[in-house]
Design an enzyme around this catalytic site. Structure first.
Site, PDB file in Angstrom:
ATOM      1  N   LEU A 211      -2.395  -6.550 -13.995  1.00  0.00           N
ATOM      2  CA  LEU A 211      -2.415  -6.353 -12.544  1.00  0.00           C
ATOM      3  C   LEU A 211      -1.439  -5.255 -12.170  1.00  0.00           C
ATOM      4  O   LEU A 211      -0.268  -5.282 -12.564  1.00  0.00           O
ATOM      5  CB  LEU A 211      -2.035  -7.647 -11.827  1.00  0.00           C
ATOM      6  CG  LEU A 211      -3.033  -8.795 -11.962  1.00  0.00           C
ATOM      7  CD1 LEU A 211      -2.446 -10.079 -11.391  1.00  0.00           C
ATOM      8  CD2 LEU A 211      -4.348  -8.461 -11.274  1.00  0.00           C
TER       9      LEU A 211
ATOM     10  N   TYR B 211      -0.527  -1.979  -8.949  1.00  0.00           N
ATOM     11  CA  TYR B 211      -0.305  -1.849  -7.520  1.00  0.00           C
ATOM     12  C   TYR B 211      -0.343  -0.384  -7.123  1.00  0.00           C
ATOM     13  O   TYR B 211       0.054   0.490  -7.905  1.00  0.00           O
ATOM     14  CB  TYR B 211       1.053  -2.489  -7.196  1.00  0.00           C
ATOM     15  CG  TYR B 211       1.503  -2.370  -5.767  1.00  0.00           C
ATOM     16  CD1 TYR B 211       0.651  -2.680  -4.717  1.00  0.00           C
ATOM     17  CD2 TYR B 211       2.793  -1.959  -5.480  1.00  0.00           C
ATOM     18  CE1 TYR B 211       1.077  -2.576  -3.410  1.00  0.00           C
ATOM     19  CE2 TYR B 211       3.225  -1.857  -4.173  1.00  0.00           C
ATOM     20  CZ  TYR B 211       2.362  -2.163  -3.141  1.00  0.00           C
ATOM     21  OH  TYR B 211       2.788  -2.050  -1.849  1.00  0.00           O
TER      22      TYR B 211
ATOM     23  N   TYR C 232       9.376  -0.581  -1.712  1.00  0.00           N
ATOM     24  CA  TYR C 232       8.964  -1.053  -3.035  1.00  0.00           C
ATOM     25  C   TYR C 232       9.741  -0.234  -4.060  1.00  0.00           C
ATOM     26  O   TYR C 232       9.247   0.737  -4.624  1.00  0.00           O
ATOM     27  CB  TYR C 232       7.462  -0.855  -3.210  1.00  0.00           C
ATOM     28  CG  TYR C 232       6.864  -1.524  -4.425  1.00  0.00           C
ATOM     29  CD1 TYR C 232       6.603  -2.894  -4.426  1.00  0.00           C
ATOM     30  CD2 TYR C 232       6.532  -0.788  -5.548  1.00  0.00           C
ATOM     31  CE1 TYR C 232       6.025  -3.504  -5.535  1.00  0.00           C
ATOM     32  CE2 TYR C 232       5.953  -1.385  -6.655  1.00  0.00           C
ATOM     33  CZ  TYR C 232       5.705  -2.743  -6.644  1.00  0.00           C
ATOM     34  OH  TYR C 232       5.130  -3.352  -7.739  1.00  0.00           O
TER      35      TYR C 232
ATOM     36  N   LYS D 260       4.782   0.422 -12.518  1.00  0.00           N
ATOM     37  CA  LYS D 260       3.336   0.289 -12.316  1.00  0.00           C
ATOM     38  C   LYS D 260       2.599   1.546 -12.776  1.00  0.00           C
ATOM     39  O   LYS D 260       1.492   1.453 -13.327  1.00  0.00           O
ATOM     40  CB  LYS D 260       3.045  -0.005 -10.839  1.00  0.00           C
ATOM     41  CG  LYS D 260       3.474  -1.395 -10.403  1.00  0.00           C
ATOM     42  CD  LYS D 260       2.835  -2.481 -11.251  1.00  0.00           C
ATOM     43  CE  LYS D 260       3.213  -3.873 -10.791  1.00  0.00           C
ATOM     44  NZ  LYS D 260       2.628  -4.942 -11.640  1.00  0.00           N
TER      45      LYS D 260
ATOM     46  N   ARG E 140       4.777 -15.757  -1.408  1.00  0.00           N
ATOM     47  CA  ARG E 140       6.138 -16.231  -1.133  1.00  0.00           C
ATOM     48  C   ARG E 140       7.155 -15.158  -1.493  1.00  0.00           C
ATOM     49  O   ARG E 140       8.088 -14.880  -0.751  1.00  0.00           O
ATOM     50  CB  ARG E 140       6.416 -17.503  -1.929  1.00  0.00           C
ATOM     51  CG  ARG E 140       5.503 -18.663  -1.565  1.00  0.00           C
ATOM     52  CD  ARG E 140       5.939 -19.944  -2.279  1.00  0.00           C
ATOM     53  NE  ARG E 140       4.964 -21.000  -2.089  1.00  0.00           N
ATOM     54  CZ  ARG E 140       4.069 -21.358  -3.004  1.00  0.00           C
ATOM     55  NH1 ARG E 140       4.038 -20.716  -4.160  1.00  0.00           N
ATOM     56  NH2 ARG E 140       3.217 -22.318  -2.771  1.00  0.00           N
TER      57      ARG E 140
END
Length: 379
Positions: free
Chosen positions: A246, A248, A258, A266, A299
């Site tokens: 995964l 981003y 970020y 990434k 979260r």
């Protein structure tokens, strides 16, 4: 920390905080994505979900789950899938596991040691029962949970501070090498390997303020861990298998907030995906792909960039996506799960080295439609 919403493009990947020596997992992420259980039981199709919830939830960020399309023509019966980075039912890792289970795959997972007992207790207590329901009414079964800390390749890599840490008390065999050997002993070979974990201990820091230690920790936990997983699990994967990770959009676009080297990690992960696709394809006939997912409230993401009187980082990102993406609709974790099921199935037998965007098309945009500069244009 200040955010200009027209600069934000997408949501954050999942992070694990409080891990000693950069220990990481991503029940991603880990992992840490929460979902409204009430929505699932009330909808039958994706179009219904969008129609019923888009207006009421456009700024409430309350639902991340969508009813799955089901196995359709995908049959993974007899296939074994190992998902690294699952510790609750709220994230992409869980959604991928459930999608694969809906197609008949056997599900085994790797969980970060400090939260292993909590996760196993939750399974025993039935805390994830509702989130385990598959399209045919049956429930996903996690056949086995392995302790896994993906920043350690072999036992010699584990420092004394981790061995003596009370959160690791009573646990052993959690390095990538040891887990691969345990999986081989239990199941022989596997068919699907999922890397669903990340950690950036200094993610809230701009790159100009990121330390070398923080930068390398992000790279180790979020990028090299995928390389190591394939190194150790590749030899026990059946031909025609698939590894999936995964990523981003921060890998290629500037995402203020970020930081800590995570955008670099990434980008590294995506570059490694292409290289590993070649190497693993020639060596084991295994495919390697990654999914770049759009904004999803989690979260962990909710804790990033939160200041009094302001929305969280992820809330800015969700608003930005809805205002600027070609498809102005909600993104659900099962959207990623279903895309992952395709990539891990025989339907994608010729697909490798790919970064698949599951973000309502946001990655394609080069201009912010909600920018003040565009205020007088009818777009």
């Amino acid at each position: 920390m200040r955010f200009h919403h027209s600069s934000l493009l997408a949501a954050t990947a999942a992070f694990v905080y409080g891990a000693s020596s950069g220990s990481a997992f991503a029940p991603c992420t880990c992992e840490f994505y929460w979902e409204s259980k009430s929505t699932v039981s009330k909808v039958a199709t994706r179009s219904n979900v969008v129609a019923n919830t888009q207006q009421s939830q456009s700024r409430q960020y309350s639902s991340t789950q969508l009813r799955m399309a089901g196995p359709a023509q995908v049959d993974l019966t007899g296939k074994v899938a190992f998902i690294a980075g699952v510790a609750d039912s709220s994230g992409y890792g869980w959604a991928i596991a459930r999608a694969l289970a809906s197609a008949g795959a056997t599900i085994i997972v790797g969980t970060w040691p400090p939260v292993l007992k909590i996760f196993e207790m939750g399974i025993k207590k039935g805390n994830f029962e509702e989130d385990s329901i598959l399209p045919d009414g049956s429930k996903m079964v996690i056949e086995k949970v392995y302790p896994l800390d993906a920043v350690f390749d072999c036992p010699d890599d584990v420092p004394d501070e981790i061995k003596e840490n009370k959160r690791y008390a009573g646990l052993s065999g959690y390095t990538i090498e040891e887990v691969a050997k345990a999986v081989e002993a239990d199941y022989g070979k596997i068919d699907i390997l999922v890397h669903s974990l990340a950690n950036g201990p200094e993610v809230t820091k701009p790159l100009l303020e990121t330390s070398r230690k923080g930068y390398l920790a992000a790279s180790s936990a979020s990028a090299y861990s995928a390389v190591s997983l394939l190194q150790k699990f590749g030899p026990i994967m059946n031909e025609g298998g698939n590894m999936l990770s995964l990523t981003y959009i921060a890998s290629e676009k500037v995402i203020p907030g970020y930081g800590g080297g995570m955008s670099s990690a990434k980008a590294q992960l995506e570059s490694d995906t292409r290289t590993l696709a070649y190497e693993a394809g020639r060596k084991w006939n295994v495919r390697v792909n990654t999914v770049s997912a759009g904004p999803l409230k989690s979260r962990a993401a909710s804790a990033i960039g939160k200041e009094p009187g302001q929305k969280t980082f992820i809330e800015y990102a969700i608003d930005y996506s809805k205002a600027n993406a070609p498809l102005a609709q909600d993104l659900y974790n099962d959207d990623v799960g279903n895309s992952a099921m395709f990539l891990c199935s025989g339907l994608a037998r010729t697909v490798t080295g790919v970064t698949l965007y599951v973000d309502n098309g946001l990655h394609a945009m080069g201009m912010a439609l909600d920018s003040e500069a565009m205020s007088d244009r009818n777009v």
